[in-house]
Design a protein around this motif. Structure first.
Motif, mmCIF file in Angstrom:
data_model
loop_
_atom_site.group_PDB
_atom_site.id
_atom_site.type_symbol
_atom_site.label_atom_id
_atom_site.label_comp_id
_atom_site.label_asym_id
_atom_site.label_seq_id
_atom_site.Cartn_x
_atom_site.Cartn_y
_atom_site.Cartn_z
ATOM 1 N N TYR A 73 9.371 -1.450 -54.896
ATOM 2 C CA TYR A 73 9.395 -2.670 -55.705
ATOM 3 C C TYR A 73 10.015 -3.818 -54.893
ATOM 4 O O TYR A 73 11.144 -3.702 -54.409
ATOM 5 C CB TYR A 73 10.226 -2.464 -56.960
ATOM 6 N N PRO A 74 9.313 -4.962 -54.772
ATOM 7 C CA PRO A 74 9.865 -6.112 -54.037
ATOM 8 C C PRO A 74 11.068 -6.728 -54.748
ATOM 9 O O PRO A 74 11.261 -6.571 -55.956
ATOM 10 C CB PRO A 74 8.689 -7.101 -54.017
ATOM 11 N N MET A 102 4.189 -7.890 -58.509
ATOM 12 C CA MET A 102 4.786 -7.906 -59.837
ATOM 13 C C MET A 102 4.419 -9.182 -60.600
ATOM 14 O O MET A 102 4.152 -10.221 -59.989
ATOM 15 C CB MET A 102 6.300 -7.791 -59.731
ATOM 16 N N ASP A 105 6.225 -12.198 -59.656
ATOM 17 C CA ASP A 105 7.048 -11.666 -58.567
ATOM 18 C C ASP A 105 8.439 -11.249 -59.045
ATOM 19 O O ASP A 105 9.426 -11.360 -58.314
ATOM 20 C CB ASP A 105 7.164 -12.669 -57.422
ATOM 21 N N ALA A 107 10.243 -7.880 -60.662
ATOM 22 C CA ALA A 107 10.095 -6.472 -61.024
ATOM 23 C C ALA A 107 10.584 -6.181 -62.435
ATOM 24 O O ALA A 107 10.149 -5.200 -63.052
ATOM 25 C CB ALA A 107 10.849 -5.594 -60.018
ATOM 26 N N THR A 111 8.717 -3.006 -64.750
ATOM 27 C CA THR A 111 9.561 -1.853 -64.428
ATOM 28 C C THR A 111 8.787 -0.546 -64.347
ATOM 29 O O THR A 111 9.076 0.319 -63.515
ATOM 30 C CB THR A 111 10.692 -1.712 -65.470
ATOM 31 N N GLY A 131 13.380 0.143 -54.101
ATOM 32 C CA GLY A 131 13.150 -1.287 -54.073
ATOM 33 C C GLY A 131 14.311 -2.039 -53.480
ATOM 34 O O GLY A 131 15.384 -1.485 -53.212
ATOM 35 N N GLY A 135 14.324 -5.489 -57.330
ATOM 36 C CA GLY A 135 13.335 -4.415 -57.320
ATOM 37 C C GLY A 135 13.988 -3.046 -57.280
ATOM 38 O O GLY A 135 13.512 -2.098 -57.911
#
Length: 248
Positions: A73-74, A102, A105, A107, A111, A131, A135
């Motif tokens: 996750y970013p 996402m 952007d 997260a 989720t 992440g 993230g």
């Protein structure tokens, strides 16, 4: 009267400008482009874009099959391609990296993306989630809610939310902290290990800053590095390779 009208107009224009400034990161997002600034020496990989509840950057070993999938996750307001370099670095070690785009952007708005990525893009492989920053927190939240679907947890400058207790989780975890991080509270990152599975390693990357985990440039409020990015990335890679070697 004219002075009041001019003042009111100036205030309105100022507020509009402020609102546009706040909205800009959400509206004017950079394109999701494969291969830009993702090269890692001696780490070839196959990269493509896929669809699974949204676009996903998929990084596979250049040759042979992957043995584990890594859903990454970013960080908040960071585009997926900033972490493509991690996928390249891990590909030679049998890791398929899945980096989702996402909503906005963030997260926190996606989720549970890992669930669909695991079912549609992991190909039956064990799935590690993780992440960076926000993230990482959301990956920890997902892992806490789906412990039987997760084979490992990776936190990069992140810590679990208060409601995510992973102490008894049946999978390994690792937490990486940038030594000069000015964004993630180092004390909270360290304390967060107490909510992670027994045996979780906390690794400090000396001299690194928050933005060294992703290739998205300097970040407001971050610390000042006293190590170059290449050196920091080499240690990050070594620690991740060490962790994934224990995932079965």
């Amino acid at each position: 009267m004219k002075k009041r009208t001019g003042l009111l107009l100036a205030v309105i224009l100022g507020l509009l400008g402020y609102g546009v400034g706040l909205a800009q990161p959400y509206v004017l997002r950079t394109p999701l482009v494969v291969g830009q600034d993702a090269a890692v020496p001696d780490a070839p990989a196959r990269v493509r874009l896929a669809e699974a509840g949204g676009r996903v950057l998929v990084v596979d070993p250049a040759q042979g099959d992957a043995r584990v999938a890594f859903v990454l996750y970013p960080g908040g307001l960071v585009r997926p391609q900033a972490y493509e370099w991690i996928g390249h670095a891990l590909a030679a070690h049998g890791v398929r990296t899945l980096i989702p785009e996402m909503p906005l952007d963030l997260a926190v708005l996606g989720t549970d993306r890992a669930e669909r990525l695991a079912s549609e893009l992991a190909g039956g492989l064990p799935v590690v989630v993780g992440g960076h920053s926000l993230g990482g927190a959301m990956a920890a939240s997902y892992a806490a809610a789906h412990p039987d679907a997760v084979a490992g947890l990776v936190l990069l400058a992140a810590y679990p939310p208060d409601n995510a207790d992973l102490v008894d989780a049946p999978f390994p975890a690792v937490s990486l902290l940038a030594g000069n991080d000015g964004v993630a509270d180092p004390d909270r990152v360290r304390a967060g290990v107490g909510s992670l599975p027994a045996g979780t390693r906390l690794v400090t990357v000396p001299g690194a800053v928050h933005s060294f985990f992703g290739r998205y440039g300097p970040q407001a409020g971050d610390g000042v590095p006293d190590v170059d990015r290449a050196t920091a990335e080499a240690q990050i890679t070594a620690e991740l390779v060490r962790f994934f070697a224990q995932v079965r």
